[in-house]
Design an enzyme around this catalytic site. Structure first.
Site, PDB file in Angstrom:
ATOM      1  N   LEU A   1       0.758  -1.312  -0.067  1.00 35.05           N
ATOM      2  CA  LEU A   1      -0.026  -0.018   0.202  1.00 35.05           C
ATOM      3  C   LEU A   1       0.844   1.342  -0.045  1.00 35.05           C
ATOM      4  O   LEU A   1       0.264   2.297  -0.409  1.00 35.05           O
ATOM      5  CB  LEU A   1      -1.093   0.098   1.176  1.00 35.05           C
TER       6      LEU A   1
ATOM      7  N   ASP B   1       4.438  14.571  13.483  1.00 37.18           N
ATOM      8  CA  ASP B   1       4.285  14.688  12.000  1.00 37.18           C
ATOM      9  C   ASP B   1       3.204  14.838  11.254  1.00 37.18           C
ATOM     10  O   ASP B   1       2.726  14.027  10.472  1.00 37.18           O
ATOM     11  CB  ASP B   1       5.117  13.376  11.491  1.00 37.18           C
TER      12      ASP B   1
HETATM   13  N1  ADE Z   1      -1.396   3.195   3.452  1.00 39.05           N
HETATM   14  C1  ADE Z   1      -0.788   3.313   4.407  1.00 39.05           C
HETATM   15  N2  ADE Z   1      -1.326   2.743   5.639  1.00 39.05           N
HETATM   16  C2  ADE Z   1      -2.573   2.433   5.227  1.00 39.05           C
HETATM   17  C3  ADE Z   1      -3.985   1.838   5.665  1.00 39.05           C
HETATM   18  N3  ADE Z   1      -3.822   1.713   7.342  1.00 39.05           N
HETATM   19  N4  ADE Z   1      -4.988   1.563   4.969  1.00 39.05           N
HETATM   20  C4  ADE Z   1      -5.070   2.048   3.768  1.00 39.05           C
HETATM   21  N5  ADE Z   1      -3.825   2.399   3.023  1.00 39.05           N
HETATM   22  C5  ADE Z   1      -2.580   2.663   3.789  1.00 39.05           C
END
Ligand code: ADE
Length: 316
Positions: free
Chosen positions: A32, A176
């Site tokens: 992701l 952050d």
């Molecule tokens: N990208 C980073 N963290 C994520 C999450 N918890 N759900 C979906 N996309 C993401």
């Protein structure tokens, strides 16, 4: 614990075994996201949080200590902060962790999956869905018309203030806060994410950071830049920058200003960004108040929640 450094204090925050989740009940999927600290992958988890048979889509934050010991340390402290913090609708919540694999130098932190990804990318990809200041006929929209088209933006701003108010009430600094670290879930829910830089405040007042790390310069409060002072009030400054990102639909702050020294010099001279064209006037006022040079003069997250919700009520 008065004599311990902050990093040491995080180290002694307990890891509660009840969060342990068996590695073999996770089926890893696509990536992701990836950052300097590690990566996040989508996964299917069987039997997460009491639902013995249910399969749930989750997100897993992971690092391998072989590649980066500092990243592993950051993820361990993020896990501990999340355990300490507890659950809130407007925060990305912890679902479990695989720490047994740490012998192989591998740590998984399982969090809620947020289907629409991070706010910054979402804004950029959906620019056309949000307001243009002119309608199809080329007429300039009135304030009320703009407000109506911007309800999602206003709702997210409100929800992020709520999530941050929760953090502040637990005396956790985010450190952050930025659109890239807000995730969007179903039903228009916005969640504050990425506590990699988060610190629990053990003392009343400010926390002084030691040592140099990679810093999100353009989101940092003036006292963080000049004196490395971080506090809930410096998170408030970052929230102001995040509002600016929201209402510019994902622009990079301080366009044209590059470099640490140039930015600090301008901020010290009193320079601040203008209200974005898409933002209602009261949002511009909130941004300006977040960027007051004196941290004590900035509003609290609960005051901003209040301000935004009263404006939301008066327009519906
Ligand atoms: N990208 C980073 N963290 C994520 C999450 N918890 N759900 C979906 N996309 C993401």
């Amino acid at each position: 614990n008065e004599d311990l450094s902050l990093d040491d204090q995080i180290e002694i925050l307990p890891y509660d075994r009840r969060w342990e989740f068996p590695r073999n009940r996770l089926k890893l999927g696509v990536q992701l996201g990836a950052g300097c600290f590690g990566r996040v992958v989508k996964a299917e988890a069987v039997g997460v949080k009491d639902s013995e048979e249910n399969v749930k889509t989750v997100a897993i934050k992971m690092v391998r200590s072989q590649t980066n010991a500092a990243a592993l340390e950051a993820l361990v402290s993020e896990l501990k902060i999340m355990i300490y913090l507890g659950a809130h609708l407007n925060v990305v919540n912890l679902l479990g962790a695989c720490t047994k694999t740490l012998i192989r130098g591998e740590l998984f932190v399982i969090v809620e999956y947020c289907r629409f990804g991070n706010l910054q990318t979402y804004l950029i990809n959906h620019r056309n869905n949000f307001v243009n200041q002119v309608d199809e006929l080329g007429n300039l929209l009135s304030d009320a018309e703009m407000e109506e088209k911007n309800t999602d933006l206003i709702s997210w701003s409100f929800q992020i203030a709520r999530g941050m108010d929760y953090l502040a009430s637990r005396k956790v600094l985010h450190g952050d806060l930025a659109a890239r670290n807000v995730l969007l879930a179903d039903d228009g829910v916005a969640k504050v994410a990425d506590f990699g830089m988060a610190r629990k405040m053990y003392y009343e007042g400010n926390y002084q950071q030691s040592g140099q790390k990679l810093m999100p310069i353009k989101w940092m409060a003036i006292e963080s830049l000049t004196d490395r002072i971080f506090s809930t009030q410096s998170d408030v400054w970052s929230y102001g920058v995040l509002l600016w990102e929201i209402f510019t639909l994902g622009k990079v702050p301080y366009p044209g200003l590059e470099g640490n020294h140039q930015l600090v010099r301008q901020l010290e001279k009193g320079y601040r960004m203008d209200k974005p064209d898409f933002a209602p006037n009261y949002m511009g006022e909130i941004m300006s108040s977040c960027w007051k040079a004196d941290p004590k003069e900035r509003p609290s997250f609960s005051e901003m929640e209040e301000m935004i919700s009263s404006q939301m009520e008066s327009t519906v």
